[in-house]
Design an enzyme around this catalytic site. Structure first.
Site, PDB file in Angstrom:
ATOM      1  N   GLY A   1      28.438  15.842 -20.635  1.00 44.50           N
ATOM      2  CA  GLY A   1      29.225  14.782 -21.239  1.00 44.50           C
ATOM      3  C   GLY A   1      29.616  13.729 -20.217  1.00 44.50           C
TER       4      GLY A   1
ATOM      5  N   GLY B   1       5.405  11.147  -2.291  1.00 47.09           N
ATOM      6  CA  GLY B   1       4.289  12.049  -2.050  1.00 47.09           C
ATOM      7  C   GLY B   1       3.111  11.857  -2.986  1.00 47.09           C
TER       8      GLY B   1
ATOM      9  CD  GLU C   1       4.019  13.703   1.774  1.00 46.28           C
ATOM     10  OE1 GLU C   1       4.652  12.771   1.242  1.00 46.28           O
ATOM     11  OE2 GLU C   1       3.171  13.521   2.680  1.00 46.28           O
TER      12      GLU C   1
ATOM     13  CB  ALA D   1      -0.916   0.011   1.229  1.00 46.56           C
TER      14      ALA D   1
END
Length: 397
Positions: A359, A383, A262, A150
């Site tokens: 580079g 977030g 947030e 989750a």
């Protein structure tokens, strides 16, 4: 807010080049200048070591507390500065400009993510106990929501909290928790009623050292290496009922509300990082000699950097316009979701172009642009992943 409430590094400050935003001035620019000075004097000289160690020393966090950086949004009664979302945006943008995404992340999780739960949802007694230490940097916070199965889908968490008299017993695992190793106070999401859906999640305060709570392992990350990240385990972790944050069953709504701040500061961090990447790349291409001139002489490079600069400036304008709306307590869910998606993707576009223009040096660990690119990758995920943000926007269209 009276700026005098902020603890400044000294009075003889030198103004920065400014925000370039006519509505962001005065106390906000004073704050910007103080954060920028702190970054130059106390983050950049030491942060390579933090990258190796995987965490920020406590003395640095206490120093930030002394300077008032952890109390920007909080009331004076706890030692705060009583500023607003615009100030948090300034703070996060300047930390992003440090080029050390892990350090910025650890600091912002404490100042604008985890501690927000204590302030917004805590009782008067909880705030009185914890907020002064949070603001001073003596108490470092973490928020524990994500689990192995989750992430952005908060309703899918499996950690349980079973009421037994005057206590709750927590069982479950949390994963990818910033400040998870070294925090003192954790804001933990758990299901108190698995059958109630969104109304079955509750937030709890869990102190380090509580029996049954442990840091299972410290995680080794691709980027943000100067922030500690952990897997947490709750195994028969018994906490008093007075440690409930807010009302039982209202944790999901608390999480959704705090997610907005947030995502705002993560967007600001992304913009600051993109600005720093462009600045250092401009300096590089104007000095790097190739084919009888410097890289800046090549039209393709000049125009690419010009377009990236335009995109970053557009994102910055959107960022501060949204921060002002949030400061005015307007409903900004749609705009915050757009902002998080745009800025997370944009900082990666900028970083990859800047690596190309450096580079071979661009992929060397001694090059700041290499670190920026690793750190930027996390900003499309942390977030709320870009895809989740776009689904929110789509659902409101």
């Amino acid at each position: 807010m009276a700026l005098g409430r902020m603890k400044m590094m000294d009075k003889a400050w030198v103004p920065s080049r400014g925000s370039g935003l006519p509505w962001v001035a005065g106390e906000y620019e004073l704050l910007r200048d103080q954060v920028r000075r702190f970054v130059e004097e106390e983050i950049k000289p030491c942060a390579d070591r933090w990258e190796e160690d995987g965490f920020i020393p406590r003395k640095v966090l206490r120093r930030m507390g002394e300077l008032g950086f952890f109390g920007i949004r909080y009331p004076a009664e706890y030692g705060g500065a009583e500023m607003d979302a615009v100030a948090s945006t300034v703070f996060a943008e300047e930390l992003g400009r440090s080029t050390y995404g892990g350090a910025a992340d650890a600091m912002l999780v404490h100042s604008d993510m985890a501690s927000m739960y204590v302030f917004h949802d805590g009782t008067k007694a909880q705030r009185a106990r914890w907020m002064p230490g949070i603001i001073s940097g003596e108490v470092i916070t973490a928020v524990a929501i994500t689990e192995p199965d989750a992430g952005s889908d908060v309703k899918a968490i499996r950690t349980r909290a079973l009421r037994e008299g005057d206590t709750y017993v927590l069982d479950g695992t949390k994963l990818y928790i910033t400040n998870g190793v070294h925090a003192d106070l954790y804001c933990v999401a758990a299901k108190t009623d698995p059958s109630a859906g969104s109304n079955g999640i509750t937030m709890f305060l869990v102190e380090k050292g509580t029996p049954g709570f442990s840091v299972a392992r410290e995680l080794d990350k691709h980027g943000w290496r100067s922030s500690d990240t952990a897997e947490l385990v709750f195994d028969g972790c018994r906490i008093p009922a007075e440690n409930v944050l807010g009302a039982e069953g209202q944790g999901f709504y608390s999480i959704m509300r705090n997610f907005q701040n947030e995502r705002l500061v993560l967007a600001a961090m992304a913009i600051g990082t993109a600005e720093a990447a462009i600045d250092m790349t401009l300096a590089w291409v104007k000095a790097r000699r190739a084919f009888g001139g410097v890289l800046w002489d090549m039209q393709a490079i000049r125009q690419r950097l010009a377009m990236l600069s335009a995109k970053v400036e557009a994102g910055r304008q959107f960022l501060y316009a949204t921060a002002w709306r949030m400061a005015a307590d307007e409903d900004c869910l749609r705009e915050i979701s757009m902002l998080k998606a745009i800025c997370g993707e944009l900082v990666n576009e900028v970083a990859y172009a800047c690596v190309q223009f450096h580079g071979a040096m661009g992929v060397m660990r001694e090059s700041p642009i290499e670190r920026i690119t690793r750190d930027a990758r996390v900003l499309t995920i942390a977030g709320g992943a870009t895809e989740v943000m776009l689904e929110v926007v789509a659902s409101m269209s």
